[in-house]
Scaffold this active site. Structure first.
Site, mmCIF file in Angstrom:
data_model
loop_
_atom_site.group_PDB
_atom_site.id
_atom_site.type_symbol
_atom_site.label_atom_id
_atom_site.label_comp_id
_atom_site.label_asym_id
_atom_site.label_seq_id
_atom_site.Cartn_x
_atom_site.Cartn_y
_atom_site.Cartn_z
ATOM 1 N N HIS A 219 0.807 -1.224 0.000
ATOM 2 C CA HIS A 219 0.000 0.000 0.000
ATOM 3 C C HIS A 219 0.842 1.277 0.000
ATOM 4 O O HIS A 219 0.454 2.279 -0.571
ATOM 5 C CB HIS A 219 -0.989 0.010 1.177
ATOM 6 C CG HIS A 219 -0.355 0.118 2.531
ATOM 7 N ND1 HIS A 219 0.265 -0.947 3.158
ATOM 8 C CD2 HIS A 219 -0.243 1.174 3.392
ATOM 9 C CE1 HIS A 219 0.710 -0.564 4.323
ATOM 10 N NE2 HIS A 219 0.419 0.727 4.504
ATOM 11 N N ASP A 220 2.006 1.238 0.612
ATOM 12 C CA ASP A 220 2.853 2.443 0.676
ATOM 13 C C ASP A 220 4.111 2.331 -0.174
ATOM 14 O O ASP A 220 5.082 3.080 0.059
ATOM 15 C CB ASP A 220 3.249 2.731 2.129
ATOM 16 C CG ASP A 220 2.164 3.492 2.887
ATOM 17 O OD1 ASP A 220 1.286 4.089 2.221
ATOM 18 O OD2 ASP A 220 2.206 3.477 4.124
ATOM 19 N N LYS A 223 6.071 5.331 -1.509
ATOM 20 C CA LYS A 223 6.904 6.190 -0.660
ATOM 21 C C LYS A 223 8.388 6.045 -0.981
ATOM 22 O O LYS A 223 9.199 6.866 -0.549
ATOM 23 C CB LYS A 223 6.657 5.878 0.815
ATOM 24 C CG LYS A 223 5.290 6.371 1.302
ATOM 25 C CD LYS A 223 5.087 6.112 2.782
ATOM 26 C CE LYS A 223 3.744 6.659 3.246
ATOM 27 N NZ LYS A 223 3.506 6.397 4.680
ATOM 28 N N HIS A 248 2.390 9.494 -3.367
ATOM 29 C CA HIS A 248 2.871 8.120 -3.196
ATOM 30 C C HIS A 248 1.837 7.106 -3.698
ATOM 31 O O HIS A 248 2.181 5.982 -4.048
ATOM 32 C CB HIS A 248 3.248 7.842 -1.730
ATOM 33 C CG HIS A 248 2.086 7.566 -0.831
ATOM 34 N ND1 HIS A 248 1.329 8.553 -0.256
ATOM 35 C CD2 HIS A 248 1.548 6.393 -0.400
ATOM 36 C CE1 HIS A 248 0.392 8.015 0.490
ATOM 37 N NE2 HIS A 248 0.490 6.703 0.427
ATOM 38 N N HIS A 278 -5.983 3.445 -1.564
ATOM 39 C CA HIS A 278 -6.185 3.240 -0.128
ATOM 40 C C HIS A 278 -6.372 4.550 0.640
ATOM 41 O O HIS A 278 -6.659 4.520 1.844
ATOM 42 C CB HIS A 278 -5.034 2.418 0.479
ATOM 43 C CG HIS A 278 -3.715 3.108 0.529
ATOM 44 N ND1 HIS A 278 -2.919 3.279 -0.580
ATOM 45 C CD2 HIS A 278 -3.030 3.682 1.576
ATOM 46 C CE1 HIS A 278 -1.808 3.907 -0.230
ATOM 47 N NE2 HIS A 278 -1.846 4.174 1.080
ATOM 48 N N HIS A 279 -6.240 5.697 -0.049
ATOM 49 C CA HIS A 279 -6.547 6.980 0.598
ATOM 50 C C HIS A 279 -7.819 7.622 0.034
ATOM 51 O O HIS A 279 -8.120 8.778 0.355
ATOM 52 C CB HIS A 279 -5.371 7.960 0.463
ATOM 53 C CG HIS A 279 -4.248 7.676 1.404
ATOM 54 N ND1 HIS A 279 -4.332 7.878 2.759
ATOM 55 C CD2 HIS A 279 -2.997 7.189 1.176
ATOM 56 C CE1 HIS A 279 -3.194 7.530 3.333
ATOM 57 N NE2 HIS A 279 -2.363 7.107 2.398
#
Length: 362
Positions: A219-220, A223, A248, A278-279
Site C-alpha cells: 500500500h505504501d 513512498k 505516493h 487506499h486513501h
C-alpha cells in the site's frame, strides 16, 4: 487378447458340443458344476474372455454363480452368456439384473453360437481396452494437474516474495518499526473475513482474501519515490509537501503497473488498486482520484481502514500513539475520513480482535 472360454454345464454333452463349436477360435475350459466354475474363476478370471453358464445345476446353480460374480464384481469385466432351453421371462429378467450379456438357446446353432460369443467377447474387450486407455489418460491428466498445481504454488510463493521484498524496502525507507506491514496485513485479514461473512454480495472468497492480505504490503510502496526531507520530516508538512506526499499513491500504482511478466493477474490487480486507492474516502473526499462509494475497489477500502487504525495506535516521528479506544472512535465518527457503513459495521464487530492484535504487535 484373452482367448479362454469357460463352459459351465452339468450336462457333458452340452459342454462337448459347445467346445466343438468354439475350440477353433478359443481355448476351452470346462466345469461340470458351479462350485468348480467359481474355483476356476477365482484363479483365472483375468485370463477369461467369457463364461457360458447353465442355470439349472445341482448344489451351486447358475444364479448362485451369478450372485458371487456380482459380489466380486467379476461380471463387470467378464461377459456371461446363459446356456438355456426355454427360459421363462422372469428368469431372463433376473439374469439381466445380474448383468448377463446374452443367451445361447438350445438346440445349438453353430453360426449363432459363434456369432453371439464373438460379439460379446469383442464388445467387452473393446470396452476394457477403452477403460484402460481412459484410466491411463486420466492418470496422465492427474500428473499434469499436480505439476500445474506445483507450478502455481511456486508462482504464488514468488508473487508473495516480491511483495514482501517491496514491502521491506518501504519499511526501511520509511524508518518505521518494521512491523507496520505485518500489522496492516493482520488487520486486513480480520476485516476482510468479517466482510465476507456479513456481506456475501461482495463475492469475497478465501483465495481473494489471501491475495488482498498479501497485496496490502504494497500500500505504501510509492513512498520509495518520496524525498527524505518530506518522508521523514518530524513536524507538520507544508501544503506543498503534503501534496507531494499524496503522490505516493499514484507513484506506487505506477511501480506496480511497470512490474510485468512476474505477477499473477489477481496479485497485480489487487496491488495496483490498493496502492492507488487506499486513501480514497467513501464520500469522495479522498485522493488521488476522488472516487466515492462502491467505485472504490473493496480491496482498497479494507486496507484503508487497516492502515488508518495502525497509523493511529502506532507512534510515528510526527506524532504520539493514540489509545485503542481513541483510535476506534476516531474511525467510526469520521474524524479520519468517511468509510463505508458496511465496512464500519464489520469494524465494530471485530473491534476486540483489532485491539488484541495491536497489543500482540507492541
Amino acid at each position: 487378447m484373452k482367448d479362454k472360454i469357460l463352459i459351465v454345464d452339468d450336462a457333458e454333452l452340452n459342454r462337448d458340443i459347445l467346445t466343438e463349436i468354439l475350440e477353433e477360435e478359443y481355448t476351452i475350459i470346462q466345469a461340470a458344476d458351479g462350485r468348480t466354475a467359481l474355483s476356476i474363476m477365482e484363479k483365472q478370471v483375468e485370463e477369461l474372455a467369457a463364461v457360458l453358464l447353465d442355470l439349472m445345476m445341482p448344489e451351486v446353480d447358475g444364479f448362485q454363480v451369478l450372485q458371487v460374480m456380482q459380489e466380486k464384481k467379476w461380471i463387470e469385466k467378464l461377459p456371461v452368456l446363459i446356456i438355456s432351453g426355454e427360459t421363462a421371462i422372469k428368469a431372463e429378467k433376473k439374469c439381466f439384473e445380474y448383468g448377463v450379456s446374452d443367451f445361447i438357446k438350445k438346440p445349438f446353432d453353430n453360426f449363432l453360437v459363434k456369432r453371439r460369443v464373438s460379439n460379446v467377447v469383442n464388445l467387452f474387450q473393446y470396452q476394457n481396452e477403452l477403460e484402460k486407455k481412459v484410466e491411463k489418460q486420466t492418470e496422465t491428466l492427474r500428473k499434469q494437474y499436480r505439476l500445474l498445481q506445483m507450478q502455481a504454488e511456486k508462482l504464488h510463493k514468488s508473487n508473495e516474495n516480491i511483495v514482501d521484498i517491496l514491502g521491506t524496502v518501504v519499511e526501511y525507507r520509511n524508518l518505521e518499526s518494521g512491523e507496520h506491514i505485518q500489522r496492516v496485513k493482520g488487520f486486513t485479514e480480520i476485516l476482510a473475513k468479517e466482510l465476507m461473512k456479513e456481506y456475501p454480495e461482495y463475492g469475497l472468497t478465501e483465495q481473494q482474501i489471501h491475495t488482498i492480505v498479501t497485496a496490502s504490503s504494497l500500500h505504501d510502496v510509492g513512498k520509495i519515490a518520496i524525498p527524505d526531507h518530506i518522508l521523514m520530516k518530524p513536524g507538520r508538512l507544508t501544503k506543498e509537501e503534503f501534496e507531494y506526499m499524496k503522490s505516493h499513491t499514484t507513484r506506487g500504482s505506477e511501480i506496480i503497473a511497470h512490474i510485468k511478466d512476474v505477477w499473477e493477474e489477481d496479485y497485480q490487480k489487487a496491488g495496483y488498486e490498493i496502492c492507488r486507492h487506499h486513501h480514497e474516502r467513501y464520500d469522495g473526499k479522498g485522493y488521488p482520484d476522488g472516487l466515492a462509494g462502491e467505485d472504490i475497489p473493496i480491496s482498497a477500502q479494507i486496507v484503508s481502514v487497516a492502515d488508518v487504525y495502525d497509523a493511529l495506535v502506532s507512534e510515528r516521528v510526527y506524532k504520539s500513539a493514540y489509545s485503542k479506544d481513541e483510535a476506534f472512535h476516531m474511525i467510526v465518527t469520521g474524524e479520519c475520513g468517511v468509510f463505508s457503513p458496511k465496512l464500519l459495521e464489520c469494524f465494530r464487530n471485530v473491534r476486540k480482535e483489532f485491539e488484541e492484535l495491536a497489543d500482540r504487535q507492541k
